[in-house]
Design a protein around this motif. Sequence first.
Motif, PDB file in Angstrom:
ATOM      1  N   VAL A  23       0.874  -1.145   0.099  1.00 38.06           N
ATOM      2  CA  VAL A  23      -0.022   0.087   0.284  1.00 38.06           C
ATOM      3  C   VAL A  23       0.977   1.218  -0.113  1.00 38.06           C
ATOM      4  CG1 VAL A  23      -1.814   1.275   1.056  1.00 38.06           C
ATOM      5  CG2 VAL A  23      -1.883  -1.046   1.226  1.00 38.06           C
ATOM      6  N   ALA A  24       0.335   2.325  -1.034  1.00 35.06           N
ATOM      7  CA  ALA A  24       1.301   3.371  -0.991  1.00 35.06           C
ATOM      8  C   ALA A  24       0.721   4.615  -0.488  1.00 35.06           C
ATOM      9  CB  ALA A  24       1.719   3.797  -2.377  1.00 35.06           C
ATOM     10  N   SER A  25       1.214   5.567   0.027  1.00 38.70           N
ATOM     11  CA  SER A  25       0.723   6.887   0.312  1.00 38.70           C
ATOM     12  C   SER A  25       1.792   7.893   0.125  1.00 38.70           C
ATOM     13  CB  SER A  25       0.144   6.652   1.893  1.00 38.70           C
ATOM     14  OG  SER A  25       1.401   6.644   2.615  1.00 38.70           O
ATOM     15  N   GLY A  26       1.306   9.136   0.257  1.00 32.83           N
ATOM     16  CA  GLY A  26       2.122  10.206  -0.281  1.00 32.83           C
ATOM     17  C   GLY A  26       1.710  10.712  -1.789  1.00 32.83           C
ATOM     18  N   ARG A  27       2.907  10.694  -2.201  1.00 31.81           N
ATOM     19  CA  ARG A  27       2.985  10.847  -3.678  1.00 31.81           C
ATOM     20  C   ARG A  27       1.847  10.201  -4.618  1.00 31.81           C
ATOM     21  NH1 ARG A  27       8.208  12.904  -7.057  1.00 31.81           N
ATOM     22  NH2 ARG A  27       7.188  14.632  -8.217  1.00 31.81           N
ATOM     23  N   THR A  28       1.373  10.734  -5.420  1.00 34.83           N
ATOM     24  CA  THR A  28       0.197   9.963  -6.177  1.00 34.83           C
ATOM     25  C   THR A  28       0.801   8.818  -6.630  1.00 34.83           C
ATOM     26  OG1 THR A  28      -0.721  12.221  -6.893  1.00 34.83           O
ATOM     27  CG2 THR A  28      -1.615  10.160  -8.118  1.00 34.83           C
ATOM     28  N   PHE A  29       0.045   7.886  -6.281  1.00 29.37           N
ATOM     29  CA  PHE A  29       0.437   6.305  -6.631  1.00 29.37           C
ATOM     30  C   PHE A  29       0.167   6.093  -8.158  1.00 29.37           C
ATOM     31  CE2 PHE A  29       0.972   1.764  -6.205  1.00 29.37           C
ATOM     32  CZ  PHE A  29      -0.078   0.968  -6.625  1.00 29.37           C
ATOM     33  N   SER A  30      -0.657   6.549  -8.564  1.00 23.83           N
ATOM     34  CA  SER A  30      -0.895   6.273 -10.120  1.00 23.83           C
ATOM     35  C   SER A  30       0.086   6.941 -11.145  1.00 23.83           C
ATOM     36  CB  SER A  30      -2.364   6.965 -10.619  1.00 23.83           C
ATOM     37  OG  SER A  30      -2.375   8.261 -10.456  1.00 23.83           O
ATOM     38  N   LEU A  31       0.852   7.792 -10.700  1.00 28.91           N
ATOM     39  CA  LEU A  31       1.776   8.377 -11.455  1.00 28.91           C
ATOM     40  C   LEU A  31       3.328   7.663 -10.991  1.00 28.91           C
ATOM     41  CD1 LEU A  31       1.435  12.026 -10.716  1.00 28.91           C
ATOM     42  CD2 LEU A  31       0.574  10.839 -12.428  1.00 28.91           C
ATOM     43  N   CYS A  32       3.327   6.348 -10.458  1.00 29.02           N
ATOM     44  CA  CYS A  32       4.375   5.536 -10.177  1.00 29.02           C
ATOM     45  C   CYS A  32       4.481   4.510 -10.795  1.00 29.02           C
ATOM     46  CB  CYS A  32       4.566   5.411  -8.662  1.00 29.02           C
ATOM     47  SG  CYS A  32       4.764   6.989  -7.574  1.00 29.02           S
ATOM     48  N   ALA A  33       5.577   4.096 -11.328  1.00 25.24           N
ATOM     49  CA  ALA A  33       5.974   2.655 -11.889  1.00 25.24           C
ATOM     50  C   ALA A  33       6.310   1.841 -10.566  1.00 25.24           C
ATOM     51  CB  ALA A  33       7.051   2.465 -12.929  1.00 25.24           C
ATOM     52  N   MET A  34       6.047   0.692 -10.536  1.00 30.96           N
ATOM     53  CA  MET A  34       6.089  -0.108  -9.132  1.00 30.96           C
ATOM     54  C   MET A  34       6.847  -1.344  -9.526  1.00 30.96           C
ATOM     55  SD  MET A  34       4.654   1.662  -7.046  1.00 30.96           S
ATOM     56  CE  MET A  34       4.565   0.656  -5.577  1.00 30.96           C
ATOM     57  N   GLY A  35       7.573  -1.953  -8.619  1.00 31.62           N
ATOM     58  CA  GLY A  35       8.421  -2.992  -8.613  1.00 31.62           C
ATOM     59  C   GLY A  35       8.339  -4.027  -7.179  1.00 31.62           C
ATOM     60  N   TRP A  36       8.662  -5.148  -7.527  1.00 28.70           N
ATOM     61  CA  TRP A  36       8.883  -6.086  -6.361  1.00 28.70           C
ATOM     62  C   TRP A  36      10.516  -6.532  -6.629  1.00 28.70           C
ATOM     63  CZ3 TRP A  36       6.213  -6.626  -1.947  1.00 28.70           C
ATOM     64  CH2 TRP A  36       4.589  -6.328  -2.239  1.00 28.70           C
ATOM     65  N   PHE A  37      10.939  -6.588  -5.552  1.00 29.09           N
ATOM     66  CA  PHE A  37      12.306  -7.237  -5.392  1.00 29.09           C
ATOM     67  C   PHE A  37      12.512  -8.048  -4.215  1.00 29.09           C
ATOM     68  CE2 PHE A  37      14.958  -4.604  -8.407  1.00 29.09           C
ATOM     69  CZ  PHE A  37      14.041  -3.535  -8.867  1.00 29.09           C
ATOM     70  N   ARG A  38      13.709  -9.040  -4.030  1.00 23.57           N
ATOM     71  CA  ARG A  38      13.883  -9.722  -2.953  1.00 23.57           C
ATOM     72  C   ARG A  38      15.106 -10.011  -2.805  1.00 23.57           C
ATOM     73  NH1 ARG A  38      11.810 -15.622  -5.640  1.00 23.57           N
ATOM     74  NH2 ARG A  38      13.652 -15.915  -6.883  1.00 23.57           N
ATOM     75  N   GLN A  39      15.566 -10.217  -1.630  1.00 29.43           N
ATOM     76  CA  GLN A  39      16.818 -10.402  -0.933  1.00 29.43           C
ATOM     77  C   GLN A  39      16.984 -11.709  -0.022  1.00 29.43           C
ATOM     78  OE1 GLN A  39      18.647  -6.888   0.520  1.00 29.43           O
ATOM     79  NE2 GLN A  39      20.732  -7.593   0.019  1.00 29.43           N
ATOM     80  N   ALA A  40      17.645 -12.712  -0.495  1.00 27.66           N
ATOM     81  CA  ALA A  40      17.852 -13.703   0.482  1.00 27.66           C
ATOM     82  C   ALA A  40      19.028 -13.386   1.090  1.00 27.66           C
ATOM     83  CB  ALA A  40      18.185 -14.978  -0.381  1.00 27.66           C
ATOM     84  N   PRO A  41      19.179 -14.248   2.432  1.00 29.77           N
ATOM     85  CA  PRO A  41      20.608 -13.824   3.312  1.00 29.77           C
ATOM     86  C   PRO A  41      21.744 -14.014   2.584  1.00 29.77           C
ATOM     87  CG  PRO A  41      18.988 -15.162   4.630  1.00 29.77           C
ATOM     88  CD  PRO A  41      18.405 -15.130   3.168  1.00 29.77           C
ATOM     89  N   GLY A  42      22.677 -13.138   2.489  1.00 34.09           N
ATOM     90  CA  GLY A  42      24.095 -13.253   1.700  1.00 34.09           C
ATOM     91  C   GLY A  42      23.855 -12.720   0.454  1.00 34.09           C
ATOM     92  N   LYS A  43      22.712 -12.632  -0.168  1.00 36.47           N
ATOM     93  CA  LYS A  43      22.876 -12.515  -1.660  1.00 36.47           C
ATOM     94  C   LYS A  43      22.273 -10.730  -1.871  1.00 36.47           C
ATOM     95  CE  LYS A  43      21.639 -17.014  -2.954  1.00 36.47           C
ATOM     96  NZ  LYS A  43      20.691 -17.960  -3.743  1.00 36.47           N
ATOM     97  N   GLU A  44      22.441 -10.385  -3.106  1.00 34.34           N
ATOM     98  CA  GLU A  44      22.308  -9.138  -3.398  1.00 34.34           C
ATOM     99  C   GLU A  44      20.609  -9.205  -3.803  1.00 34.34           C
ATOM    100  OE1 GLU A  44      26.048  -7.633  -5.739  1.00 34.34           O
ATOM    101  OE2 GLU A  44      24.465  -7.883  -6.945  1.00 34.34           O
ATOM    102  N   ARG A  45      20.090  -7.970  -3.762  1.00 28.58           N
ATOM    103  CA  ARG A  45      18.730  -7.796  -4.174  1.00 28.58           C
ATOM    104  C   ARG A  45      18.447  -8.023  -5.383  1.00 28.58           C
ATOM    105  NH1 ARG A  45      15.471  -2.877  -1.116  1.00 28.58           N
ATOM    106  NH2 ARG A  45      16.879  -4.002   0.634  1.00 28.58           N
ATOM    107  N   GLU A  46      17.438  -8.769  -5.688  1.00 31.18           N
ATOM    108  CA  GLU A  46      17.080  -9.381  -6.900  1.00 31.18           C
ATOM    109  C   GLU A  46      15.775  -8.871  -7.519  1.00 31.18           C
ATOM    110  OE1 GLU A  46      16.346 -13.922  -8.869  1.00 31.18           O
ATOM    111  OE2 GLU A  46      16.240 -13.391  -6.561  1.00 31.18           O
ATOM    112  N   PHE A  47      15.699  -8.355  -8.734  1.00 27.49           N
ATOM    113  CA  PHE A  47      14.404  -8.048  -9.498  1.00 27.49           C
ATOM    114  C   PHE A  47      13.585  -9.200  -9.539  1.00 27.49           C
ATOM    115  CE2 PHE A  47      11.660  -6.363 -11.996  1.00 27.49           C
ATOM    116  CZ  PHE A  47      11.354  -6.855 -13.351  1.00 27.49           C
TER     117      PHE A  47
END
Length: 127
Positions: A23-47
């Motif tokens: 859930v987003a608040s603040g700046r207009t959500f509809s004007l934002c491109a959105m993404g999900w990333f993940r990070q496992a222990p000891g690894k870099e953040r992954e798209f």
Amino acid sequence: QVQLVESGGGSVQAGGSLRLSCVASGRTFSLCAMGWFRQAPGKEREFVAAISRSGSQTSYGDSVKGRFTISRDDGKNTVYLQMNSLKSEDTAVYYCAAHWTPGTTIVKTTVNGYDNWGQGTQVTVSS
């Protein structure tokens, strides 16, 4: 600035499903491109997945294609990540990200493409 709060994480057995919400608040959500990333222990953040402002364009990381689906509901200021056929290697902290952009069809697939991040939600998949 956009404030982002993820939810929906938890523990699930391999083969199961989870749906993450952000859930987003603040700046207009509809004007934002959105993404999900993940990070496992000891690894870099992954798209993981991304969606354009219009919702017409999506992109997925190779490891989740065909299993995960990203969607958005601008009326609820929310982006979702439906995760099916979960595997133990999907275990990670999942982060939601937002980037304000004038482009309605732009998707961002790199960490550097985003300037607003949530605090993350843990997903644990047991085999």
